[in-house]
Design an enzyme around this catalytic site. Structure first.
Site, PDB file in Angstrom:
ATOM      1  CB  ALA A   1      -6.337   9.112   0.573  1.00 27.75           C
TER       2      ALA A   1
ATOM      3  CG  HIS B   1      12.055  -0.502  -6.370  1.00 30.93           C
ATOM      4  ND1 HIS B   1      12.935  -1.368  -6.965  1.00 30.93           N
ATOM      5  CD2 HIS B   1      10.875  -0.673  -7.036  1.00 30.93           C
ATOM      6  CE1 HIS B   1      12.337  -2.028  -7.947  1.00 30.93           C
ATOM      7  NE2 HIS B   1      11.086  -1.617  -8.017  1.00 30.93           N
TER       8      HIS B   1
HETATM    9  C1  LIG Z   1       5.110   2.836 -10.755  1.00 32.64           C
HETATM   10  C2  LIG Z   1       5.623   1.798  -9.807  1.00 32.64           C
HETATM   11  C3  LIG Z   1       6.182   0.625 -10.302  1.00 32.64           C
HETATM   12  C4  LIG Z   1       6.654  -0.359  -9.422  1.00 32.64           C
HETATM   13  N1  LIG Z   1       7.066  -1.568  -9.916  1.00 32.64           N
HETATM   14  C5  LIG Z   1       7.314  -2.589  -9.052  1.00 32.64           C
HETATM   15  C6  LIG Z   1       7.525  -3.908  -9.521  1.00 32.64           C
HETATM   16  O1  LIG Z   1       7.467  -4.189 -10.715  1.00 32.64           O
HETATM   17  N2  LIG Z   1       7.778  -4.872  -8.600  1.00 32.64           N
HETATM   18  C7  LIG Z   1       7.834  -4.620  -7.264  1.00 32.64           C
HETATM   19  O2  LIG Z   1       8.110  -5.529  -6.476  1.00 32.64           O
HETATM   20  N3  LIG Z   1       7.625  -3.376  -6.795  1.00 32.64           N
HETATM   21  C8  LIG Z   1       7.336  -2.369  -7.653  1.00 32.64           C
HETATM   22  N4  LIG Z   1       7.053  -1.119  -7.176  1.00 32.64           N
HETATM   23  C9  LIG Z   1       7.147  -0.880  -5.720  1.00 32.64           C
HETATM   24  C10 LIG Z   1       5.991  -1.467  -4.934  1.00 32.64           C
HETATM   25  O3  LIG Z   1       4.808  -1.442  -5.692  1.00 32.64           O
HETATM   26  C11 LIG Z   1       5.836  -0.648  -3.648  1.00 32.64           C
HETATM   27  O4  LIG Z   1       7.049  -0.678  -2.928  1.00 32.64           O
HETATM   28  C12 LIG Z   1       4.737  -1.185  -2.751  1.00 32.64           C
HETATM   29  O5  LIG Z   1       3.527  -1.303  -3.468  1.00 32.64           O
HETATM   30  C13 LIG Z   1       4.555  -0.267  -1.558  1.00 32.64           C
HETATM   31  O6  LIG Z   1       3.525  -0.758  -0.735  1.00 32.64           O
HETATM   32  P1  LIG Z   1       3.076   0.074   0.550  1.00 32.64           P
HETATM   33  O7  LIG Z   1       2.069  -0.745   1.239  1.00 32.64           O
HETATM   34  O8  LIG Z   1       4.316   0.485   1.273  1.00 32.64           O
HETATM   35  O9  LIG Z   1       2.444   1.422  -0.025  1.00 32.64           O
HETATM   36  P2  LIG Z   1       1.201   1.632  -1.061  1.00 32.64           P
HETATM   37  O10 LIG Z   1       0.852   0.370  -1.753  1.00 32.64           O
HETATM   38  O11 LIG Z   1       1.576   2.777  -1.936  1.00 32.64           O
HETATM   39  O12 LIG Z   1       0.000   2.014  -0.122  1.00 32.64           O
HETATM   40  C14 LIG Z   1      -0.144   3.227   0.578  1.00 32.64           C
HETATM   41  C15 LIG Z   1      -1.623   3.569   0.610  1.00 32.64           C
HETATM   42  O13 LIG Z   1      -1.874   4.555   1.614  1.00 32.64           O
HETATM   43  C16 LIG Z   1      -2.797   5.488   1.115  1.00 32.64           C
HETATM   44  N5  LIG Z   1      -2.631   6.726   1.903  1.00 32.64           N
HETATM   45  C17 LIG Z   1      -1.548   7.526   1.977  1.00 32.64           C
HETATM   46  N6  LIG Z   1      -1.755   8.527   2.848  1.00 32.64           N
HETATM   47  C18 LIG Z   1      -2.997   8.349   3.364  1.00 32.64           C
HETATM   48  C19 LIG Z   1      -3.785   9.051   4.334  1.00 32.64           C
HETATM   49  N7  LIG Z   1      -3.313  10.135   4.972  1.00 32.64           N
HETATM   50  N8  LIG Z   1      -5.029   8.595   4.591  1.00 32.64           N
HETATM   51  C20 LIG Z   1      -5.521   7.484   3.960  1.00 32.64           C
HETATM   52  N9  LIG Z   1      -4.818   6.798   3.048  1.00 32.64           N
HETATM   53  C21 LIG Z   1      -3.568   7.218   2.755  1.00 32.64           C
HETATM   54  C22 LIG Z   1      -2.445   5.600  -0.342  1.00 32.64           C
HETATM   55  O14 LIG Z   1      -3.500   6.161  -1.088  1.00 32.64           O
HETATM   56  C23 LIG Z   1      -2.143   4.152  -0.701  1.00 32.64           C
HETATM   57  O15 LIG Z   1      -3.300   3.448  -1.108  1.00 32.64           O
HETATM   58  C24 LIG Z   1       6.591  -0.121  -8.023  1.00 32.64           C
HETATM   59  C25 LIG Z   1       6.031   1.059  -7.528  1.00 32.64           C
HETATM   60  C26 LIG Z   1       5.530   2.010  -8.397  1.00 32.64           C
HETATM   61  C27 LIG Z   1       4.921   3.265  -7.837  1.00 32.64           C
END
Ligand SMILES: Cc1cc2nc3c(=O)[nH]c(=O)nc-3n(C[C@H](O)[C@H](O)[C@H](O)COP(=O)(O)OP(=O)(O)OC[C@H]3O[C@@H](n4cnc5c(N)ncnc54)[C@H](O)[C@@H]3O)c2cc1C
Ligand SMILES: *[C@@H]1O[C@H](CO)[C@@H](O)[C@H](O)[C@H]1NC(C)=O
Ligand SMILES: *[C@@H]1O[C@H](CO)[C@@H](O)[C@H](O)[C@H]1NC(C)=O
Ligand SMILES: *[C@@H]1O[C@H](CO)[C@@H](O)[C@H](O)[C@H]1NC(C)=O
Ligand SMILES: *[C@@H]1O[C@H](CO)[C@@H](O)[C@H](O)[C@H]1NC(C)=O
Ligand SMILES: *[C@H]1O[C@@H](CO)[C@H](O)[C@@H](O)[C@@H]1NC(C)=O
Length: 610
Positions: free
Chosen positions: A66, A546
């Site tokens: 997205a 988290h």
């Molecule tokens: C501010 C912050 C600080 C953090 N600090 C740490 C840290 O220091 N160490 C650590 O281990 N973890 C940390 N975390 C947690 C960790 O980064 C997340 O748990 C992890 O990145 C999640 O990965 P994911 O693949 O589940 O989701 P994401 O990496 O969030 O990926 C989801 C993706 O899906 C896309 N998306 C959503 N809906 C749609 C749709 N309908 N169509 C197309 N695309 C879509 C989004 O745009 C996004 O790119 C932090 C998180 C945040 C937000």
């Protein structure tokens, strides 16, 4: 700045800018029209890009993302480690600064047990996902926590020993550069055997090339109350005591290592088939045939709708809030919710959107008389010095995102105030699962004395409150409804009140009495009764971002289970969920290592047609 250094500086800067431009040209961009691939990955985030990079070795892969490119949309904020600590749009108040190019701008429902606040919960909307905005801390969970995972899902491949090969596949580790760190008092201990660089893991894991003096001092307070340095570091299955934790930073230029710059760039550089990336493209629905086999994804790019078909499988990696949303919109979830919005039921799974785990924290602030990273960047002249250190040597305050962290189960003397119910519930966590993580940091105070406002934070790693996620309509254009459920179970308040007293003990330690200046600033000396402490926590608790477990992995037939141990969604074919929504609980501490590990593990399942 002398001439030679300035020359290096310009070269480094050009290389940096050149790199992001060149890369963008090399991205294989998808065109917004009907097309078909072996695998369609929804969400080019942390898990999504790791999976897509692995699958593309032997198959055609489309990634529907997205957001756009963070290098363009967020610049240095997502590239230079220090800025990761101060990104304005990470503010959690309802009236936070907005960054619509990068953030989904999600607000939770008013939290009745946390001051009725609506928390802004940052989630990245960009290629790379939350790996492009997180704080970069990298460590793994405990042996007991992964054993619990294995037990809950009935699959011994989830024990720590069996997961270790997948953790190793994700990352290349670089030992600390002691010369650049220039802080013999910030000793790094870790076990090199927790990594295996021969596997060329794309993610870069390293220790910062600079140590924040404030953190080195506050680390002493944490150690003085009994949390000694952990000799094995935090990547060998033990989380007790303290450590200078590694970060997902590429040490050669001290830039953030995201899933995009690591996994996707490796796929691009390998010159083999690479994933096709659909940017600014939102998946609105997963499509199924008569046999409930996922056949593709309805996508919208700038108002233009089309279908990306999957010859083999659809993989949902849209993150902890959007993955359950998309399952619901596609007919997978509690039947009552689907009926309410007239969504045809494909699979009645009551667990979709339930079991939201979140780790929350509070801060205690006092003045201290040592500098912190911000102190070194306070004036344009200091910034110029720091920029030179950064671009010529990949060092100095810009190169670091922290951090000293420390873990424990609350010591016996702090448990006496826990009710029998709370004590019993906490006793059901594995014996090596820490209840609290402590984090030391600071920011400039704006005055000469104290120079710094020191912060000791306590994070609840054993939450017993859970929240939920649902939809408010049958349309993707409405954001999900998020109820974090913070502090709804009284056990969490009791545990945090005990942790609060523990933090005061740290601040009171003679190890730092020489640098602590003046009385407690926040919440202040008047807050002493348990009721007042709890009230402070309810009014001020923050997310550490988290959140997890809203599409929980479990055994077939378990009431809350959404996916099996190979991440396949129950009741349908050809659809998996792979992201932080499927871990059955929040793994203690920071989750990104486990998210990458899971992507590697499930990619292997998919490629082996398991
Ligand atoms: C501010 C912050 C600080 C953090 N600090 C740490 C840290 O220091 N160490 C650590 O281990 N973890 C940390 N975390 C947690 C960790 O980064 C997340 O748990 C992890 O990145 C999640 O990965 P994911 O693949 O589940 O989701 P994401 O990496 O969030 O990926 C989801 C993706 O899906 C896309 N998306 C959503 N809906 C749609 C749709 N309908 N169509 C197309 N695309 C879509 C989004 O745009 C996004 O790119 C932090 C998180 C945040 C937000
Ligand atoms: C795209 O695919 C959908 C579903 O298969 C179909 O209904 C639609 O007509 C197609 N559009 C074009 C332009 O081919
Ligand atoms: C550690 O060393 C650094 C660099 O010399 C210094 O700034 C800091 O104050 C020291 N911290 C402690 C606790 O001695
Ligand atoms: C979420 O939890 C709240 C509080 O327990 C409850 O009132 C609400 O009905 C739940 N919503 C869903 C969708 O489960
Ligand atoms: C702080 O330490 C002093 C003695 O060093 C002790 O009397 C006092 O109770 C401590 N206070 C807290 C809040 O731990
Ligand atoms: C990042 O942005 C570029 C271009 O705007 C500046 O020239 C750099 O100085 C800046 N780097 C840092 C560390 O702020």
């Amino acid at each position: 700045m002398n001439f030679t250094n300035f020359g290096n500086f310009v070269v480094a800067l050009c290389a940096l800018i050149g790199r992001s431009i060149a890369q963008e040209e090399q991205l294989q961009a998808g065109k917004p029209r009907n097309a078909s691939y072996d695998y369609v990955v929804i969400g080019g985030g942390t898990a999504g890009l790791a999976l897509a990079a692995r699958l593309s070795v032997s198959a055609s892969v489309a990634v529907i993302e997205a957001g756009g490119l963070y290098e363009k949309d967020n610049g240095n904020q997502s590239v230079v480690p220090y800025y990761g600590l101060i990104m304005p749009f990470l503010a959690t108040t309802e009236d936070h600064p907005r960054q619509p190019l990068m953030d989904w701008d999600l607000l939770c429902t008013p939290q009745s047990s946390a001051g009725n606040r609506r928390i802004h919960y940052a989630q990245a909307k960009t290629l790379g996902g939350s790996s492009a905005i997180n704080t970069m801390t990298y460590h793994r969970g405990t042996v007991g926590s992964y054993q619990r995972w294995a037990d809950l899902v009935g699959d011994l491949s989830y024990t720590f020993d069996n997961l270790l090969p997948y953790f190793k596949r994700t990352a290349t580790v670089t030992p600390p550069n002691l010369q650049k760190r220039n802080a013999p008092n910030a000793t790094v201990l870790y076990e090199p055997s927790a990594f295996d660089n021969r596997l060329k893991g794309p993610l870069q894991v390293s220790w910062a090339n600079w140590v924040d003096p404030t953190q080195s001092w506050l680390a002493r307070a944490l150690q003085a109350v009994g949390q000694a340095l952990n000799p094995s570091g935090f990547n060998s299955g033990k989380l007790n005591g303290g450590a200078w934790t590694p970060s997902t930073i590429r040490p050669k230029d001290a830039t953030r290592s995201t899933s995009k710059i690591s996994y996707l760039e490796s796929a691009i550089k390998s010159k083999r088939r690479q994933p096709t990336i659909y940017l600014h493209s939102q998946a609105s629905k997963i499509l199924f045939d008569q046999d409930k086999t996922a056949t593709g994804v309805a996508v919208v790019t700038e108002g233009n709708g089309y279908v990306i078909s999957a010859k083999k499988e659809v993989i949902l990696s849209a993150g902890v809030f959007h993955s359950p949303q998309l399952l619901l919109l596609s007919g997978i979830g509690p039947a009552s919710t689907l009926s309410e919005y007239s969504i045809p039921i494909i699979s009645d799974l009551p667990g979709v959107g339930q079991n939201l785990w979140d780790q929350i924290f509070f801060n205690v602030l006092r003045g201290i008389s040592v500098p912190n990273a911000g102190t070194y960047l306070a004036t344009p002249a200091q910034q110029a010095v720091a920029l030179q250190q950064y671009y010529t040597n990949a060092a100095g305050p810009y190169s670091s995102a922290g951090g000293y962290i420390s873990f424990e189960k609350l010591p016996a003397e702090y448990r006496t105030t826990l009710s029998p119910r709370t004590a019993d519930m906490l006793s059901q966590f594995p014996t090596d699962w820490p209840e609290i993580e402590y984090l030391a940091s600071g920011f400039p105070s704006g005055t000469a004395n104290p120079t710094t406002i020191g912060v000791i934070s306590a994070i609840l790693l054993s939450p017993l409150s859970t929240g939920n996620v649902t939809i408010r309509s049958s349309s993707i254009s409405d954001p999900p409804v998020i109820n974090l459920g913070w502090l709804t179970d009284p056990a969490d308040g009791e545990t945090l009140v005990a942790a609060f007293k523990r933090v005061r003990e740290m601040w009171n330690s003679s190890a730092i009495s020489g640098i602590v200046a003046g009385p407690e600033i926040v919440p202040g000396a008047t807050v002493t009764s348990d009721a007042d402490i709890l009230n402070y926590i309810r009014q001020s608790a923050q997310p550490i971002w988290h959140a997890s477990s809203t599409c929980a992995m479990g055994k077939k037939g378990d009431s809350g289970a959404v996916v099996d141990s190979k991440a396949r969604v129950f009741g349908v074919n050809g659809l998996r969920v792979v992201d932080n929504s499927v871990t059955p609980f929040s793994v203690p501490g920071h989750p990104q290592s486990s998210v990458y590990m899971l992507a590697e593990k499930i990619a292997e399942n998919i490629l082996k047609a398991e």
